[in-house]
Design a protein around this motif. Structure first.
Motif, mmCIF file in Angstrom:
data_model
loop_
_atom_site.group_PDB
_atom_site.id
_atom_site.type_symbol
_atom_site.label_atom_id
_atom_site.label_comp_id
_atom_site.label_asym_id
_atom_site.label_seq_id
_atom_site.Cartn_x
_atom_site.Cartn_y
_atom_site.Cartn_z
ATOM 1 N N ASP A 41 0.839 -1.186 0.000
ATOM 2 C CA ASP A 41 0.000 0.000 0.000
ATOM 3 C C ASP A 41 0.879 1.242 0.000
ATOM 4 O OD1 ASP A 41 -2.269 -1.531 0.069
ATOM 5 O OD2 ASP A 41 -2.415 -1.497 2.259
ATOM 6 N N PRO A 42 0.528 2.268 -0.799
ATOM 7 C CA PRO A 42 1.313 3.503 -0.793
ATOM 8 C C PRO A 42 1.261 4.174 0.566
ATOM 9 C CG PRO A 42 -0.742 3.812 -1.973
ATOM 10 C CD PRO A 42 -0.633 2.334 -1.689
ATOM 11 N N GLN A 43 2.365 4.804 0.936
ATOM 12 C CA GLN A 43 2.441 5.489 2.216
ATOM 13 C C GLN A 43 1.604 6.763 2.195
ATOM 14 O OE1 GLN A 43 4.146 4.271 4.983
ATOM 15 N NE2 GLN A 43 4.152 2.477 3.633
ATOM 16 N N PRO A 44 1.030 7.162 3.344
ATOM 17 C CA PRO A 44 0.272 8.419 3.396
ATOM 18 C C PRO A 44 1.151 9.610 3.014
ATOM 19 C CG PRO A 44 -0.100 7.098 5.365
ATOM 20 C CD PRO A 44 1.030 6.448 4.629
ATOM 21 N N LEU A 45 0.528 10.648 2.526
ATOM 22 C CA LEU A 45 1.239 11.861 2.138
ATOM 23 C C LEU A 45 1.187 12.869 3.278
ATOM 24 C CD1 LEU A 45 0.006 12.364 -1.531
ATOM 25 C CD2 LEU A 45 1.842 10.923 -0.653
ATOM 26 N N SER A 46 2.324 13.302 3.768
ATOM 27 C CA SER A 46 2.395 14.317 4.815
ATOM 28 C C SER A 46 2.164 15.687 4.189
ATOM 29 C CB SER A 46 3.752 14.279 5.518
ATOM 30 O OG SER A 46 3.908 13.063 6.216
ATOM 31 N N THR A 47 1.115 16.349 4.621
ATOM 32 C CA THR A 47 0.684 17.601 4.014
ATOM 33 C C THR A 47 0.844 18.746 5.006
ATOM 34 O OG1 THR A 47 -0.948 16.328 2.754
ATOM 35 C CG2 THR A 47 -1.231 18.720 2.809
ATOM 36 N N PRO A 48 1.898 19.583 4.865
ATOM 37 C CA PRO A 48 2.127 20.674 5.817
ATOM 38 C C PRO A 48 1.257 21.888 5.514
ATOM 39 C CG PRO A 48 3.883 20.641 4.202
ATOM 40 C CD PRO A 48 2.973 19.483 3.862
ATOM 41 N N LEU A 49 0.671 22.456 6.549
ATOM 42 C CA LEU A 49 -0.209 23.611 6.411
ATOM 43 C C LEU A 49 0.223 24.711 7.365
ATOM 44 C CD1 LEU A 49 -3.607 21.680 6.509
ATOM 45 C CD2 LEU A 49 -2.340 22.354 4.470
ATOM 46 N N SER A 50 -0.012 25.949 6.966
ATOM 47 C CA SER A 50 0.199 27.114 7.827
ATOM 48 C C SER A 50 -1.116 27.879 7.873
ATOM 49 C CB SER A 50 1.316 28.002 7.279
ATOM 50 O OG SER A 50 1.495 29.147 8.087
ATOM 51 N N ILE A 51 -1.720 27.973 9.059
ATOM 52 C CA ILE A 51 -3.068 28.519 9.214
ATOM 53 C C ILE A 51 -2.988 29.855 9.949
ATOM 54 C CG2 ILE A 51 -5.365 28.068 10.130
ATOM 55 C CD1 ILE A 51 -4.538 25.051 10.077
ATOM 56 N N PHE A 52 -3.585 30.885 9.361
ATOM 57 C CA PHE A 52 -3.487 32.213 9.969
ATOM 58 C C PHE A 52 -4.782 32.986 9.771
ATOM 59 C CE2 PHE A 52 -1.928 32.486 5.647
ATOM 60 C CZ PHE A 52 -2.565 33.602 5.148
ATOM 61 N N GLU A 53 -4.889 34.083 10.513
ATOM 62 C CA GLU A 53 -6.029 34.988 10.377
ATOM 63 C C GLU A 53 -5.673 36.102 9.419
ATOM 64 O OE1 GLU A 53 -8.935 37.880 13.100
ATOM 65 O OE2 GLU A 53 -7.265 36.788 14.004
ATOM 66 N N TYR A 54 -6.629 36.466 8.589
ATOM 67 C CA TYR A 54 -6.422 37.573 7.649
ATOM 68 C C TYR A 54 -7.643 38.474 7.693
ATOM 69 C CZ TYR A 54 -5.123 40.083 3.405
ATOM 70 O OH TYR A 54 -4.767 41.069 2.510
ATOM 71 N N TYR A 129 1.470 24.866 2.777
ATOM 72 C CA TYR A 129 0.410 25.566 2.070
ATOM 73 C C TYR A 129 -0.289 26.471 3.074
ATOM 74 C CZ TYR A 129 -3.446 26.448 -1.091
ATOM 75 O OH TYR A 129 -4.365 27.068 -1.896
ATOM 76 N N THR A 130 -0.395 27.747 2.759
ATOM 77 C CA THR A 130 -0.956 28.705 3.703
ATOM 78 C C THR A 130 -2.453 28.873 3.479
ATOM 79 O OG1 THR A 130 -0.404 30.546 2.251
ATOM 80 C CG2 THR A 130 1.214 29.951 3.911
ATOM 81 N N ILE A 131 -3.177 28.869 4.574
ATOM 82 C CA ILE A 131 -4.641 28.974 4.531
ATOM 83 C C ILE A 131 -5.083 30.035 5.534
ATOM 84 C CG2 ILE A 131 -6.821 27.792 4.980
ATOM 85 C CD1 ILE A 131 -5.449 25.209 4.092
ATOM 86 N N ALA A 132 -5.840 31.015 5.044
ATOM 87 C CA ALA A 132 -6.328 32.091 5.906
ATOM 88 C C ALA A 132 -7.760 31.806 6.328
ATOM 89 C CB ALA A 132 -6.253 33.431 5.180
ATOM 90 N N LEU A 133 -8.054 32.062 7.586
ATOM 91 C CA LEU A 133 -9.417 31.930 8.108
ATOM 92 C C LEU A 133 -10.021 33.315 8.304
ATOM 93 C CD1 LEU A 133 -9.061 29.121 10.813
ATOM 94 C CD2 LEU A 133 -9.501 28.904 8.362
ATOM 95 N N MET A 134 -11.277 33.451 7.948
ATOM 96 C CA MET A 134 -12.023 34.675 8.201
ATOM 97 C C MET A 134 -12.871 34.497 9.447
ATOM 98 S SD MET A 134 -13.508 36.249 4.653
ATOM 99 C CE MET A 134 -12.528 37.328 3.633
ATOM 100 N N SER A 135 -13.018 35.572 10.193
ATOM 101 C CA SER A 135 -13.850 35.523 11.393
ATOM 102 C C SER A 135 -15.320 35.418 11.013
ATOM 103 C CB SER A 135 -13.622 36.782 12.235
ATOM 104 O OG SER A 135 -14.141 37.922 11.570
#
Length: 270
Positions: A41-54, A129-135
């Protein structure tokens, strides 16, 4: 006001800050000696994320402020991690599948990112991968502009077509097309979303933001297919979204209470 039983499918510019992404992939090897072992079985992919407020409209503005304690989960799974004090998190996703992940944090709108974890997934080095959250407050203003309730009475999604983008339309197709509500598009000059627009209004030749964005409000939860129309050809989903059944088409899952993000490139993108 649209019917309350439907979901909300929306595209948000500030929420989708694309500053880089990266992940590693280990593909399954050959079978054992004699050909009886088969490929592991293929190994899982480690997916790095950076989560911030914008929030550029806050006083003072809150730009790229790390968010600690955001919960990141594999789509429809209890495989979850939590962002650290720097807003960083790494989620392992199953390889060679149509999958995705969700992001939740109290006080903010929730995201759903759909992925195909093939050999093209996250080919951008080691950067997260950077992801911005809105309030919730920001999203309530956008919902008011789109004449739909907030909190969303259903799911959410985002469409972004990489430039040039003038006159781009997102059209629902297939058996679930009648479950998709009214379309809206980004009015770049005012940086607001408008129901009365019938196509994207951004373009490089006018000096405006070179990203075409649009979506639909009040869409029933499920998997929906959309077609990109306009003066372009050879369009395909990037790492975000699932392939459709014909050229220029893509699919995205919609879940109750989430916005789903989809990204599309075409032969004329650069």
């Amino acid at each position: 006001m649209f019917p309350p039983f439907r979901s909300f499918l929306v595209c948000l510019t500030a929420v989708a800050s694309l500053l880089g992404c990266g992940a590693s992939e280990t593909l399954g090897g050959d079978g054992g000696e004699g050909g009886h072992g088969g490929a592991p079985d293929p190994q899982p992919l480690s997916t790095p994320l950076s989560i911030f407020e914008y929030d550029p409209f806050a006083t003072p503005p809150r730009l790229y402020v790390p968010i600690q304690g955001a919960r990141v989960c594999e789509l429809d799974s209890d495989n979850c991690v939590t962002s650290d004090t720097d807003g960083n998190a790494v989620i392992d996703l199953p390889a060679r599948q149509e999958t995705g992940f969700t992001i939740e944090k109290e006080g903010y709108g929730s995201w759903l990112y759909a992925n195909v974890t093939d050999e093209n997934f996250f080919q951008y080095g080691d950067r997260p991968y950077t992801i911005a959250l809105m309030s919730n407050e920001q999203l309530a203003v956008i919902a008011n502009d789109l004449q739909t309730p907030y909190p969303w009475q259903g799911g959410v999604a985002l469409f972004q077509r990489w430039y040039p983008t003038v006159g781009v339309k997102f059209v629902p197709v297939g058996p679930t097309a009648d479950l998709v509500g009214p379309a809206f598009y980004l009015a770049v000059a005012a940086m607001t979303y408008r129901l009365e627009l019938n196509a994207t209004t951004s373009g490089l030749e006018t000096g405006e933001m070179p990203l075409g964005q649009g979506g639909f409000v009040e869409v029933e939860p499920g998997v929906h297919q959309f077609e990109l129309t306009g003066d372009m050809e050879g369009c395909y989903v990037t790492s975000w979204g699932w392939p459709g059944d014909a050229p220029n088409r893509f699919r995205i899952p919609v879940r109750e209470g989430y916005r789903t993000y989809g990204s599309i490139r075409c032969e004329d993108s650069y």
